[in-house]
Design a protein around this motif. Structure first.
Motif, PDB file in Angstrom:
ATOM      1  N   ASP A   8       9.350   8.211  -4.336  1.00  9.61           N
ATOM      2  CA  ASP A   8      10.111   7.314  -3.200  1.00  9.61           C
ATOM      3  C   ASP A   8       8.979   6.208  -2.837  1.00  9.61           C
ATOM      4  OD1 ASP A   8      12.709   7.251  -3.655  1.00  9.61           O
ATOM      5  OD2 ASP A   8      12.555   9.081  -2.161  1.00  9.61           O
ATOM      6  N   ARG A   9       7.888   7.320  -3.055  1.00 11.27           N
ATOM      7  CA  ARG A   9       6.079   6.183  -3.320  1.00 11.27           C
ATOM      8  C   ARG A   9       5.898   5.718  -3.445  1.00 11.27           C
ATOM      9  NH1 ARG A   9       2.550  11.841  -1.857  1.00 11.27           N
ATOM     10  NH2 ARG A   9       4.370  12.423  -0.285  1.00 11.27           N
ATOM     11  N   ALA A  10       4.521   4.550  -2.986  1.00  4.34           N
ATOM     12  CA  ALA A  10       4.516   3.437  -4.067  1.00  4.34           C
ATOM     13  C   ALA A  10       2.690   3.449  -4.452  1.00  4.34           C
ATOM     14  CB  ALA A  10       4.326   1.611  -3.376  1.00  4.34           C
ATOM     15  N   MET A  11       2.065   3.243  -5.561  1.00  6.56           N
ATOM     16  CA  MET A  11       1.299   3.039  -6.135  1.00  6.56           C
ATOM     17  C   MET A  11       0.022   1.561  -5.005  1.00  6.56           C
ATOM     18  SD  MET A  11       1.283   5.809  -7.518  1.00  6.56           S
ATOM     19  CE  MET A  11      -1.495   5.782  -7.731  1.00  6.56           C
ATOM     20  N   ILE A  12      -0.903   2.151  -4.971  1.00  3.53           N
ATOM     21  CA  ILE A  12      -1.314   0.648  -3.774  1.00  3.53           C
ATOM     22  C   ILE A  12      -3.004   0.880  -4.598  1.00  3.53           C
ATOM     23  CG2 ILE A  12      -2.733   0.328  -2.050  1.00  3.53           C
ATOM     24  CD1 ILE A  12      -0.360   1.594  -0.553  1.00  3.53           C
ATOM     25  N   ALA A  30      -9.049  -4.998  17.681  1.00 10.55           N
ATOM     26  CA  ALA A  30      -7.346  -5.049  18.321  1.00 10.55           C
ATOM     27  C   ALA A  30      -7.684  -4.103  16.656  1.00 10.55           C
ATOM     28  CB  ALA A  30      -7.355  -6.623  18.335  1.00 10.55           C
ATOM     29  N   GLU A  31      -5.694  -4.207  17.057  1.00 12.33           N
ATOM     30  CA  GLU A  31      -4.697  -4.572  15.786  1.00 12.33           C
ATOM     31  C   GLU A  31      -4.298  -4.624  14.902  1.00 12.33           C
ATOM     32  OE1 GLU A  31      -1.365  -0.806  16.496  1.00 12.33           O
ATOM     33  OE2 GLU A  31      -1.605  -2.466  18.648  1.00 12.33           O
ATOM     34  N   CYS A  32      -4.892  -4.597  13.779  1.00 17.25           N
ATOM     35  CA  CYS A  32      -4.449  -5.242  12.769  1.00 17.25           C
ATOM     36  C   CYS A  32      -3.112  -5.810  12.155  1.00 17.25           C
ATOM     37  CB  CYS A  32      -4.749  -5.230  12.002  1.00 17.25           C
ATOM     38  SG  CYS A  32      -5.074  -4.232  10.425  1.00 17.25           S
ATOM     39  N   CYS A  33      -2.254  -6.179  11.317  1.00 13.44           N
ATOM     40  CA  CYS A  33      -1.139  -5.993  11.198  1.00 13.44           C
ATOM     41  C   CYS A  33      -1.135  -6.271   9.623  1.00 13.44           C
ATOM     42  CB  CYS A  33       0.109  -6.617  11.982  1.00 13.44           C
ATOM     43  SG  CYS A  33       0.033  -8.083  12.675  1.00 13.44           S
ATOM     44  N   GLY A  34      -0.004  -6.573   9.176  1.00 15.20           N
ATOM     45  CA  GLY A  34       0.615  -7.216   7.588  1.00 15.20           C
ATOM     46  C   GLY A  34       1.624  -6.930   6.705  1.00 15.20           C
ATOM     47  N   TYR A  35       1.463  -6.672   5.766  1.00 13.81           N
ATOM     48  CA  TYR A  35       2.831  -6.313   4.713  1.00 13.81           C
ATOM     49  C   TYR A  35       2.368  -5.795   3.648  1.00 13.81           C
ATOM     50  CZ  TYR A  35       4.255 -10.957   4.026  1.00 13.81           C
ATOM     51  OH  TYR A  35       3.943 -12.224   3.530  1.00 13.81           O
ATOM     52  N   LEU A  36       3.003  -6.032   2.740  1.00 15.61           N
ATOM     53  CA  LEU A  36       2.652  -5.213   1.254  1.00 15.61           C
ATOM     54  C   LEU A  36       3.752  -5.824   0.143  1.00 15.61           C
ATOM     55  CD1 LEU A  36       1.453  -1.080   1.481  1.00 15.61           C
ATOM     56  CD2 LEU A  36      -0.366  -3.566   1.940  1.00 15.61           C
ATOM     57  N   THR A  37       3.328  -6.473  -0.909  1.00 16.26           N
ATOM     58  CA  THR A  37       4.254  -6.936  -1.706  1.00 16.26           C
ATOM     59  C   THR A  37       4.302  -6.270  -2.945  1.00 16.26           C
ATOM     60  OG1 THR A  37       3.604  -8.411  -1.853  1.00 16.26           O
ATOM     61  CG2 THR A  37       4.009  -9.389  -0.333  1.00 16.26           C
ATOM     62  N   GLY A  38       5.623  -6.485  -3.460  1.00 22.89           N
ATOM     63  CA  GLY A  38       5.634  -5.318  -5.408  1.00 22.89           C
ATOM     64  C   GLY A  38       6.835  -6.496  -5.367  1.00 22.89           C
ATOM     65  N   PRO A  39       7.070  -5.647  -6.355  1.00 20.33           N
ATOM     66  CA  PRO A  39       8.603  -5.089  -7.748  1.00 20.33           C
ATOM     67  C   PRO A  39       9.487  -5.170  -6.717  1.00 20.33           C
ATOM     68  CG  PRO A  39       6.862  -4.579  -8.664  1.00 20.33           C
ATOM     69  CD  PRO A  39       5.958  -4.523  -7.466  1.00 20.33           C
ATOM     70  N   ARG A  40      10.569  -5.825  -6.964  1.00 17.76           N
ATOM     71  CA  ARG A  40      12.191  -5.753  -6.112  1.00 17.76           C
ATOM     72  C   ARG A  40      12.164  -3.898  -5.932  1.00 17.76           C
ATOM     73  NH1 ARG A  40      16.165  -7.825  -3.397  1.00 17.76           N
ATOM     74  NH2 ARG A  40      15.046  -9.841  -3.440  1.00 17.76           N
ATOM     75  N   ASP A  41      11.780  -3.716  -7.580  1.00 20.79           N
ATOM     76  CA  ASP A  41      12.232  -2.179  -8.366  1.00 20.79           C
ATOM     77  C   ASP A  41      11.118  -1.074  -7.225  1.00 20.79           C
ATOM     78  OD1 ASP A  41       9.722  -1.995  -8.953  1.00 20.79           O
ATOM     79  OD2 ASP A  41      10.318  -1.920 -11.140  1.00 20.79           O
ATOM     80  N   ALA A  43       8.138  -0.335  -8.122  1.00 13.77           N
ATOM     81  CA  ALA A  43       6.979   0.358  -9.029  1.00 13.77           C
ATOM     82  C   ALA A  43       5.949   0.087  -8.641  1.00 13.77           C
ATOM     83  CB  ALA A  43       7.341  -0.443 -10.336  1.00 13.77           C
ATOM     84  N   GLY A  44       5.191  -0.266  -7.636  1.00 13.26           N
ATOM     85  CA  GLY A  44       4.397  -0.437  -7.505  1.00 13.26           C
ATOM     86  C   GLY A  44       3.927  -1.495  -5.891  1.00 13.26           C
TER      87      GLY A  44
END
Length: 70
Positions: A8-12, A30-41, A43-44
């Motif tokens: 269940d872990r994605a490789m970064i 200050a705190e930063c924020c954002g999000y990670l993107t990757g394939p729908r499955d 996989a990473g």
């Protein structure tokens, strides 16, 4: 079990992690924020997208979610 947790872990990739660290250093103290993107499955991870933090205080959920500390 432990094998299920690993699945269940994605490789970064290092370059994406470096981008996250750079964003955090630029936002400090200050705190930063954002999000990670990757394939729908799941996989990473292929990119880190920095965002503007709408929270006005550390630990705040921000104005769109009602604010307050956890």
């Amino acid at each position: 079990g432990a094998l299920d947790a690993r699945r269940d872990r994605a490789m970064i990739p290092r370059a994406v992690l470096d981008a996250v660290y750079a964003h955090a250093r630029a936002a400090f103290p200050a705190e930063c924020c954002g999000y990670l993107t990757g394939p729908r499955d799941g996989a990473g991870v292929d990119a880190a997208v920095p965002c503007t933090n709408a929270a006005t205080e550390p630990g705040c959920a921000g104005p769109s979610r009602g604010g307050g500390s956890p």
